[in-house]
Design a protein around this motif. Structure first.
Motif, PDB file in Angstrom:
ATOM      1  N   PRO A 262     -35.988 -47.654   8.354  1.00  0.00           N
ATOM      2  CA  PRO A 262     -34.834 -46.778   8.012  1.00  0.00           C
ATOM      3  C   PRO A 262     -33.516 -47.539   7.929  1.00  0.00           C
ATOM      4  N   THR A 263     -33.382 -48.562   8.746  1.00  0.00           N
ATOM      5  CA  THR A 263     -32.133 -49.330   8.735  1.00  0.00           C
ATOM      6  C   THR A 263     -31.928 -49.977   7.382  1.00  0.00           C
ATOM      7  N   LEU A 264     -32.978 -50.480   6.811  1.00  0.00           N
ATOM      8  CA  LEU A 264     -32.885 -51.128   5.518  1.00  0.00           C
ATOM      9  C   LEU A 264     -32.456 -50.144   4.449  1.00  0.00           C
ATOM     10  N   ARG A 265     -32.862 -48.865   4.611  1.00  0.00           N
ATOM     11  CA  ARG A 265     -32.470 -47.861   3.627  1.00  0.00           C
ATOM     12  C   ARG A 265     -30.930 -47.693   3.608  1.00  0.00           C
ATOM     13  N   GLU A 266     -30.337 -47.713   4.792  1.00  0.00           N
ATOM     14  CA  GLU A 266     -28.863 -47.583   4.858  1.00  0.00           C
ATOM     15  C   GLU A 266     -28.199 -48.763   4.147  1.00  0.00           C
ATOM     16  N   TRP A 267     -28.709 -49.969   4.398  1.00  0.00           N
ATOM     17  CA  TRP A 267     -28.091 -51.133   3.743  1.00  0.00           C
ATOM     18  C   TRP A 267     -28.299 -51.080   2.240  1.00  0.00           C
ATOM     19  N   ARG A 268     -29.503 -50.576   1.839  1.00  0.00           N
ATOM     20  CA  ARG A 268     -29.784 -50.442   0.417  1.00  0.00           C
ATOM     21  C   ARG A 268     -28.786 -49.482  -0.230  1.00  0.00           C
ATOM     22  N   ASN A 269     -28.565 -48.378   0.433  1.00  0.00           N
ATOM     23  CA  ASN A 269     -27.628 -47.373  -0.129  1.00  0.00           C
ATOM     24  C   ASN A 269     -26.205 -47.945  -0.227  1.00  0.00           C
ATOM     25  N   ALA A 270     -25.753 -48.624   0.829  1.00  0.00           N
ATOM     26  CA  ALA A 270     -24.411 -49.218   0.826  1.00  0.00           C
ATOM     27  C   ALA A 270     -24.290 -50.247  -0.281  1.00  0.00           C
ATOM     28  N   LEU A 271     -25.357 -51.055  -0.439  1.00  0.00           N
ATOM     29  CA  LEU A 271     -25.325 -52.068  -1.474  1.00  0.00           C
ATOM     30  C   LEU A 271     -25.320 -51.434  -2.855  1.00  0.00           C
ATOM     31  N   SER A 272     -26.002 -50.295  -2.998  1.00  0.00           N
ATOM     32  CA  SER A 272     -26.017 -49.571  -4.271  1.00  0.00           C
ATOM     33  C   SER A 272     -24.598 -49.063  -4.615  1.00  0.00           C
ATOM     34  N   GLN A 273     -23.905 -48.548  -3.590  1.00  0.00           N
ATOM     35  CA  GLN A 273     -22.527 -48.073  -3.811  1.00  0.00           C
ATOM     36  C   GLN A 273     -21.632 -49.244  -4.229  1.00  0.00           C
ATOM     37  N   ALA A 274     -21.780 -50.395  -3.556  1.00  0.00           N
ATOM     38  CA  ALA A 274     -20.979 -51.568  -3.898  1.00  0.00           C
ATOM     39  C   ALA A 274     -21.236 -51.994  -5.333  1.00  0.00           C
ATOM     40  N   PHE A 275     -22.532 -51.935  -5.747  1.00  0.00           N
ATOM     41  CA  PHE A 275     -22.880 -52.290  -7.114  1.00  0.00           C
ATOM     42  C   PHE A 275     -22.150 -51.369  -8.099  1.00  0.00           C
ATOM     43  N   ASP A 276     -22.216 -50.090  -7.806  1.00  0.00           N
ATOM     44  CA  ASP A 276     -21.557 -49.116  -8.703  1.00  0.00           C
ATOM     45  C   ASP A 276     -20.036 -49.353  -8.740  1.00  0.00           C
ATOM     46  N   THR A 277     -19.451 -49.641  -7.587  1.00  0.00           N
ATOM     47  CA  THR A 277     -18.003 -49.871  -7.526  1.00  0.00           C
ATOM     48  C   THR A 277     -17.609 -51.084  -8.332  1.00  0.00           C
ATOM     49  N   ILE A 278     -18.373 -52.181  -8.157  1.00  0.00           N
ATOM     50  CA  ILE A 278     -18.060 -53.394  -8.903  1.00  0.00           C
ATOM     51  C   ILE A 278     -18.207 -53.146 -10.384  1.00  0.00           C
ATOM     52  N   GLN A 279     -19.232 -52.368 -10.733  1.00  0.00           N
ATOM     53  CA  GLN A 279     -19.454 -52.070 -12.135  1.00  0.00           C
ATOM     54  C   GLN A 279     -18.282 -51.255 -12.710  1.00  0.00           C
ATOM     55  N   ASP A 280     -17.785 -50.248 -11.907  1.00  0.00           N
ATOM     56  CA  ASP A 280     -16.630 -49.425 -12.352  1.00  0.00           C
ATOM     57  C   ASP A 280     -15.378 -50.290 -12.506  1.00  0.00           C
ATOM     58  N   ILE A 281     -15.195 -51.174 -11.530  1.00  0.00           N
ATOM     59  CA  ILE A 281     -14.026 -52.057 -11.614  1.00  0.00           C
ATOM     60  C   ILE A 281     -14.105 -52.902 -12.868  1.00  0.00           C
ATOM     61  N   GLY A 282     -15.258 -53.334 -13.173  1.00  0.00           N
ATOM     62  CA  GLY A 282     -15.418 -54.140 -14.375  1.00  0.00           C
ATOM     63  C   GLY A 282     -15.032 -53.360 -15.623  1.00  0.00           C
ATOM     64  N   PHE A 283     -15.544 -52.112 -15.688  1.00  0.00           N
ATOM     65  CA  PHE A 283     -15.185 -51.283 -16.852  1.00  0.00           C
ATOM     66  C   PHE A 283     -13.659 -51.108 -16.958  1.00  0.00           C
ATOM     67  N   GLU A 284     -12.993 -50.807 -15.819  1.00  0.00           N
ATOM     68  CA  GLU A 284     -11.544 -50.577 -15.817  1.00  0.00           C
ATOM     69  C   GLU A 284     -10.778 -51.850 -16.208  1.00  0.00           C
ATOM     70  N   LEU A 285     -11.244 -52.997 -15.710  1.00  0.00           N
ATOM     71  CA  LEU A 285     -10.575 -54.252 -16.056  1.00  0.00           C
ATOM     72  C   LEU A 285     -10.707 -54.532 -17.543  1.00  0.00           C
ATOM     73  N   GLU A 286     -11.849 -54.189 -18.113  1.00  0.00           N
ATOM     74  CA  GLU A 286     -12.023 -54.381 -19.549  1.00  0.00           C
ATOM     75  C   GLU A 286     -11.032 -53.530 -20.330  1.00  0.00           C
ATOM     76  N   ARG A 287     -10.938 -52.259 -19.928  1.00  0.00           N
ATOM     77  CA  ARG A 287      -9.999 -51.362 -20.618  1.00  0.00           C
ATOM     78  C   ARG A 287      -8.557 -51.842 -20.412  1.00  0.00           C
ATOM     79  N   TYR A 288      -8.233 -52.256 -19.156  1.00  0.00           N
ATOM     80  CA  TYR A 288      -6.871 -52.729 -18.861  1.00  0.00           C
ATOM     81  C   TYR A 288      -6.534 -53.943 -19.726  1.00  0.00           C
ATOM     82  N   ALA A 289      -7.498 -54.879 -19.800  1.00  0.00           N
ATOM     83  CA  ALA A 289      -7.274 -56.102 -20.577  1.00  0.00           C
ATOM     84  C   ALA A 289      -7.108 -55.783 -22.053  1.00  0.00           C
TER      85      ALA A 289
END
Length: 571
Positions: A262-289
């Motif tokens: 179960p502990t690994l599931r929590e880390w997996r979920n957190a890492l999934s959120q980080a992935f999504d956040t980095i991906q969103d930041i990337g999209f925004e930086l592209e639009r900003y640029a």
């Protein structure tokens, strides 16, 4: 009126108290007894000149003091009120002292005052005829006032109408002068404010604009560097082998084993959120640029706009809000200054209307004065005739002074003042064939006094001076003329206190109060005494005046007859 006169150390007078009464007062006595010295003392008291040579031998100072009843002296009362002097029960005490060093001291009710104040009181209190001091009717400046007073209610009404319009016009003229004097400053101020308002309005300012422009300038000035660093960040985050690829591999690894613990599931979920956040930041930086681009023209526009704002701030305020507030102040001042221009135009119209109305009032007043002048001429002429000056002719000269900026009347354009447009002067010709002359040019003292008496009799109700003194009125006359003069003095005394120095028993017999002036000596010094006469003493003095030092039964009888006729005349 005068109630008492104290004289000390003047000429041959050591000290004498002269009591006066209302009505007709006469002073009689032998030639050289000191009668005229008493009149000189009164003249000195009210501001006339007197030399130190008149100080009595052996004395250091001479003093003249008078007690005045103010109950019929409104002009004097007004002066005292203005000077803050309070009379004591209608009583005023005047005194003047002269030392051998030429120093003069004047007192009014015990308070030291300048001689100029005594002179003002003197002009309002006493007219002395026989010398030229204090003869108000010899001054042309007073003639218009006397003429108007003779005219009564009709002239008063016309003068009040004229005076009200004159005061209105003077008020308008004063306001116009003030406005016109500041007109250049007003126009300069208007020009400046209009320029400032136009400059501020042209800038089309908006609060908060400066902060926005400063931010835009920072972006435009650093556009290339911003795009470069944003792209570098994109490469590191989303580029091949970047952070996003590493997170994806890590996330795949955890997904394979997440169900085992179960502990690994929590880390997996957190890492999934980080992935999504980095991906969103990337999209925004592209639009900003994509939005950021280097635009030199826009940067130049922003710089110019900021420069304009700085210039306006240096001139009108520390911020855009302060500049806009100053613009509101400009608007208020512009309205006020433009209203001043409207006020100037309104005042100019009002002035023209007032000048028209004033000209009509001045013309009506002048016409009425001409009629009154004819009446006064006839009245004075009749009094002169009664005073045995049948050959004398009296004339009132009414003149108007042309003036280009004066009032426009039917017969011309004339100067005007607070009393109208008329210049008035009393003239007289004492003998047939002689030209009319001003009153002051009459050569004979007796003629002056009788002419003054005729004028006083004509103006008696209007004349405001309460004490009239005649010192030379009987020069060169006698018989019926003397009686006529006495009767006229008696007539005038109904309205003023009359003091008369006379040598004629016909005049003295008609008096209400008789004072005898005598010069006495003890062998060493000479002095003057003044005695009120009653009954037998008065009869004997009249008899002396009739026959000289030797009083006879005939002169006594004649004196009694004069008094009897006087009593009958008074009744």
């Amino acid at each position: 009126m005068l109630t008492e006169l104290l004289i000390r150390n003047l000429a041959i007078i050591d000290e004498v108290q002269v009591p006066f009464q209302p009505g007709f007062n006469v002073l009689t006595g032998e030639t050289g007894a000191g009668k005229s010295i008493i009149i000189h003392a009164l003249n000195f008291l009210v501001g006339g000149k007197s030399g130190i040579d008149l100080i009595r031998t052996g004395a250091d100072t001479m003093l003249v003091e008078a007690v005045v009843d103010l109950s019929r002296c409104p002009q004097v009362r007004e002066m005292l009120d203005e000077w803050g002097i309070e009379p004591d029960d209608d009583t005023l005490i005047l005194s003047r002292e002269l030392s051998r060093f030429g120093r003069s001291r004047c007192r009014i009710n015990g308070r030291a005052e300048p001689v100029a104040m005594l002179k003002q009181i003197g002009k309002a209190l006493v007219d002395i005829h026989g010398q030229h001091e204090h003869q108000s009717l010899l001054e042309p400046a007073t003639h218009l006032r006397f003429l108007d007073a003779f005219g009564g209610d009709e002239i008063t009404t016309l003068k009040e109408r004229y005076g009200a319009l004159y005061r209105q016009l003077m008020q308008v003229e004063r306001e116009l002068t003030e406005l016109q004097q500041s007109e250049r400053d007003r126009m300069q101020r208007l020009d400046l404010l209009r320029y400032q308002a136009e400059e501020i309005d042209r800038a089309n300012l908006r609060e908060g604009e400066e902060e926005e422009l400063l931010q835009e300038r920072r972006l435009l000035a650093n556009a290339e560097r911003i795009v470069e660093r944003v792209n570098a960040a994109l490469r590191d985050l989303t580029g091949e082998g970047g952070a996003l690829d590493a997170l994806g591999e890590a996330l795949s690894a955890l997904r394979e084993i997440a169900d085992l613990d179960p502990t690994l599931r929590e880390w997996r979920n957190a890492l999934s959120q980080a992935f999504d956040t980095i991906q969103d930041i990337g999209f925004e930086l592209e639009r900003y640029a994509a939005r950021i681009e280097f635009d030199p023209e826009r940067l130049e526009e922003v710089e110019a706009r900021l420069d304009l704002l700085q210039r306006l701030k240096r001139k009108y305020g520390d911020s855009i809000a302060a500049i806009l507030q100053y613009r509101e102040q400009i608007e208020r001042e512009l309205q006020r200054l433009e209203m001043s221009e409207e006020r100037l135009e309104a005042l100019q119209k009002e002035r023209e209307q007032l000048r028209k109305e004033l000209a009509e009032a001045a013309f009506a007043l002048s016409q009425a004065r001409q009629e009154v002048a004819k009446q006064l001429e006839r009245t004075v002429q009749n009094h002169l005739k009664a005073l045995m000056m049948e050959r004398a002719k009296f004339q009132i000269a009414l003149d108007k002074i042309p003036a280009p900026n004066g009032l426009v009347l039917p017969d011309g354009v004339f100067a005007f003042g607070r009393d109208g447009i008329d210049q008035v002067e009393f003239l007289i010709a004492t003998n047939p064939g002689e030209p009319f002359k001003p009153l002051a040019k009459i050569a004979s003292g007796g003629e002056i006094s009788r002419t003054m008496l005729a004028l006083k009799a004509s103006l008696q109700r209007a004349h405001e001076i309460p004490v009239l003194v005649f010192d030379e009125i009987d020069v060169g006359i006698g018989g019926r003329t003397a009686e006529a003069v006495g009767e006229k003095l008696q007539e005038v005394a109904r309205y003023a206190q009359v003091l008369c120095v006379t040598h004629l028993p016909q005049i003295a017999a008609l008096a209400d109060w008789h004072l005898k002036v005598e010069k006495v000596t003890d062998g060493k010094r000479t002095r003057v005494i003044v005695t009120p006469l009653q009954d037998e003493e008065r009869v004997r003095e009249l008899a002396r005046m009739l026959s000289g030092k030797q009083i006879t039964d005939a002169s006594l009888q004649h004196a009694q007859e004069l008094l009897a006729r006087s009593g009958a005349a008074k009744r």
